[in-house]
Structure formats: structure tokens, C-alpha cells
Scaffold this active site. Structure first.
Site, mmCIF file in Angstrom:
data_model
loop_
_atom_site.group_PDB
_atom_site.id
_atom_site.type_symbol
_atom_site.label_atom_id
_atom_site.label_comp_id
_atom_site.label_asym_id
_atom_site.label_seq_id
_atom_site.Cartn_x
_atom_site.Cartn_y
_atom_site.Cartn_z
ATOM 1 N N ASP A 10 0.861 -1.181 0.000
ATOM 2 C CA ASP A 10 0.000 0.000 0.000
ATOM 3 C C ASP A 10 0.903 1.239 0.000
ATOM 4 O O ASP A 10 1.677 1.448 0.931
ATOM 5 C CB ASP A 10 -0.887 -0.005 1.240
ATOM 6 C CG ASP A 10 -2.016 1.008 1.166
ATOM 7 O OD1 ASP A 10 -2.115 1.700 0.142
ATOM 8 O OD2 ASP A 10 -2.789 1.095 2.142
ATOM 9 N N ASP A 104 -2.595 2.360 -6.184
ATOM 10 C CA ASP A 104 -1.557 2.394 -5.160
ATOM 11 C C ASP A 104 -1.596 1.206 -4.213
ATOM 12 O O ASP A 104 -0.975 1.243 -3.151
ATOM 13 C CB ASP A 104 -1.674 3.690 -4.353
ATOM 14 C CG ASP A 104 -3.014 3.828 -3.648
ATOM 15 O OD1 ASP A 104 -3.972 3.139 -4.054
ATOM 16 O OD2 ASP A 104 -3.110 4.631 -2.705
ATOM 17 N N GLU A 105 -2.283 0.141 -4.598
ATOM 18 C CA GLU A 105 -2.494 -0.957 -3.659
ATOM 19 C C GLU A 105 -2.625 -2.270 -4.425
ATOM 20 O O GLU A 105 -3.303 -2.333 -5.445
ATOM 21 C CB GLU A 105 -3.766 -0.676 -2.857
ATOM 22 C CG GLU A 105 -4.086 -1.638 -1.764
ATOM 23 C CD GLU A 105 -5.366 -1.257 -1.039
ATOM 24 O OE1 GLU A 105 -5.769 -2.008 -0.137
ATOM 25 O OE2 GLU A 105 -5.976 -0.212 -1.391
#
Length: 364
Positions: A10, A104-105
């Protein structure tokens, strides 16, 4: 016990961190990615801003009240997408079993990995280091034997965190976990659990499967398993899109029918454009309405035929709108989505890559 090795990566304050990286004058300052206008919403906040209580999805006006010195930056989605691709290039040095959750993860299954590294925590440490060295960004990582616990672990020591939850530690860790930290437990569900005397993992584990199913429906069985450290979901390298939608936050709250219909038309038009672009076919239309007080409702209708054209979608949207009392509850946001794809032929045509939500229109 499941012997898989799962990593959850993350990125920390991703959009804001990219802006601070690319604009040195913003480093160390409280910034928000989004629009500062009266109807604006914070898409992301730097850690300097978070110290004042600024959070993503917060109205810009509230964010400015909490942090008067807050600096607003317009988002650069194409830049964030490009950086995300660079991050995934690093992931692929270790495994091709990657399940993106957002730009983003992502989850990575490194049970069998390309370098042949024995410990998943060593892979997570290397990935964090490469992201920092190559991209000058910071990531947090969680390591465990399933997706639920890996996700929890990545949140545990943010920012720049690295946490491993071993199988022999899992039950004790979950027992101390606040119920709000459980995956899938939002504010409404958390309040319901508090009413039932469930405040942490230990109290959730004391509940029977029947009781949880009766109270929370199908997801009750998921809570029952999570409380026991059970999550058998695989890391899915290919995620088939199940819906496409768009939504619009209005410049002002509206309650006049003619104004609502005009806004509904624009959203439906954008939805049709997206459906064409993604070659998506679905049979269920969902209307989403957020009122002036931020409460929201959804209404859905399913048809035998595919929903692809404005001539089909707009009348159905108007039909759903008739079920909404907006005369006494002005509307802040209108959204539409098409879901429920059917048939293997359709599945083969559907878009197979996650695409980040835009600031004005979001997939949901």
C-alpha cells in the site's frame, strides 16, 4: 493452516506523495489533492495534512476549516497511472500473481517467487527498498498467509511500515483488533456491532455463525471466518470488471425536477460513453443518490436485454429516480452504473485491468 505467502503493498499517501516528490516546494507542507471549490472533495491528503484530521473523501470546505494552511493541488491522473505501472514493474520482478486493488495498492502471492527467496518478509523489504530507490516514494507492506491478514498488517505500522502476522500469532492478533479494522466493516456495520456488544476480534469470535448470518446476511459468514483467521480467497492476477459507472458531484444542491433530469441526462450520457469505450455489457442499472446531508441511497433494476444505449438507459434511470424523494431532500450527487454481465462471451470482452477512478466520475 494455509501455507500461502501473501504480501499486501500500500503506497503511503500516494497522490500527495507523488506531488511532493515532483514539486520540492511542497515537501513538508500540508497538501490535499483535489479541488478547493465549495463543492470540492479531497482525493488524497499528505501526512502533514492528516495530522490536522484531513482525510480523503472529506469535503474541501471541512478540510480547510481543520487546516487553514492546507494547499490544494489539482490531480494528475495520467502521472499517477504511469507511476503505478512503474511500481508494478517492480512487483513483476518477484511474481506474476498480482491482484491490483487500486493504483496504489495490490496483493502479491509470493509462495513461489522468481528469485526463489524463502521468506516473504524479505521480498516485501526488497520491494519497499526498490520503490524508494527508483521512484523516491514510500510504501507500507503487510505479510501473512492470507489476504485479510496481509491487508491488516500493511495498515498496522503506516507510514513506511512492514509488519508480518505469522500463523501462530494470528488468533491473538485478531482478538485485539478493533472491529472497525476488519475488512468490510464500515461505519454503519461497526455501529450495529457495537450495539450487539462486539468491539473487537475476540468478541466477534464468540459469536456463532448462525447469529452472524441472521444479523448481517451472507457477509456474516465472512466475519465468522475472519475472526478465526480464515480467508481462502486466492490472489487473482486477472480481475474481470463486474460493473462500470460514473457519478457527478453537483455545483449546488438541487431539488427541482427539471434540474435533476438534466443532470441525470449528463451522467447517463457519460455512462454510455464509458460502456462503449470498455465494450462492457450488463443487465442491471443502479442509480446512486447522495443528499445534501451526505446520506445516500441506491436503487436498481434488472432487464433481460443488455443496457448499452442512451435510449434504453435514460428511461430506466428516470424510472428509478421516481422512487427517490428529493423534493424535501436536495441532491448533492448523482451516479449511474451498469453491472451484472452475463455469459462467457461477455466475460471475454470485458476490460481486464483495474482503472483508477477519476475525480469527477468514479467507477463503483
Amino acid at each position: 493452516m494455509d501455507e500461502r505467502k501473501i504480501i499486501h503493498i500500500d503506497m503511503d499517501a500516494f497522490y500527495a506523495s507523488v506531488e511532493q516528490r515532483d514539486h520540492p516546494e511542497l515537501r513538508g507542507k500540508p497538501i490535499a489533492v483535489g479541488h478547493a471549490e465549495e463543492r470540492g472533495v479531497v482525493a488524497a491528503a499528505s501526512y502533514e495534512a492528516r495530522k490536522f484530521g484531513v482525510r480523503s473523501a472529506m469535503s474541501s470546505q471541512k478540510a480547510k476549516r481543520l487546516c487553514p494552511q492546507l494547499i490544494f493541488i489539482h490531480g494528475r491522473m495520467e502521472v499517477y497511472k504511469a507511476v503505478s505501472r512503474q511500481i508494478h514493474e517492480i512487483f513483476h520482478e518477484y511474481t506474476d500473481l498480482i491482484e491490483p486493488i487500486s493504483l496504489d495498492e495490490a496483493f502479491l502471492d509470493v509462495t513461489e517467487n522468481k528469485p526463489g527467496i524463502a521468506l516473504a518478509v524479505d521480498i516485501a523489504r526488497e520491494i519497499k527498498a526498490k520503490i524508494r530507490e527508483r521512484l523516491h516514494l514510500v510504501a507500507s507492506a503487510g505479510v501473512s498467509y492470507n489476504k485479510f491478514l496481509a491487508k491488516i498488517a500493511s495498515d498496522y505500522r503506516k507510514p513506511d511500515g512492514l509488519c508480518t502476522i505469522h500463523p501462530d500469532q494470528a488468533l491473538d492478533f485478531i482478538a485485539r483488533l478493533p472491529i472497525e479494522s476488519f475488512w468490510g466493516v464500515g461505519p454503519v456495520t461497526a455501529r450495529r456491532m457495537h450495539e450487539l456488544g462486539i468491539h473487537n476480534g475476540a468478541q466477534l469470535r464468540a459469536c456463532s455463525a448462525d447469529m452472524l448470518r441472521r444479523t448481517f446476511g451472507k457477509v456474516g459468514a465472512v466475519y465468522y471466518d475472519f475472526a478465526r483467521g480464515i480467508d481462502l480467497r486466492p490472489v487473482e492476477a486477472v480481475r474481470v470488471r463486474k460493473s462500470i459507472g460514473c457519478e457527478r458531484t453537483l455545483e449546488r444542491d438541487i431539488s427541482v425536477r427539471s434540474s435533476v433530469i438534466i443532470e441525470l441526462y449528463h451522467v447517463a450520457q457519460e455512462l454510455v460513453h464509458r460502456l462503449e469505450g470498455k465494450e462492457f455489457r450488463g443487465n442491471t442499472l443502479t442509480l446512486k443518490i447522495k443528499f445534501h446531508d451526505f446520506t445516500q441511497i441506491t436503487r436498481s433494476i434488472t432487464q433481460d436485454s443488455e443496457l448499452t444505449t442512451l435510449g434504453v438507459i435514460l428511461p430506466l434511470a428516470k424510472q428509478l429516480l421516481r422512487e427517490v424523494d428529493y423534493e424535501h431532500h436536495p441532491i448533492r450527487l448523482i451516479g449511474l452504473s451498469v453491472s451484472n454481465p452475463r455469459g462467457e462471451e461477455d466475460k471475454g470482452r470485458q476490460h481486464r485491468e483495474w482503472e483508477q477512478l477519476s475525480f469527477e466520475f468514479s467507477d463503483w
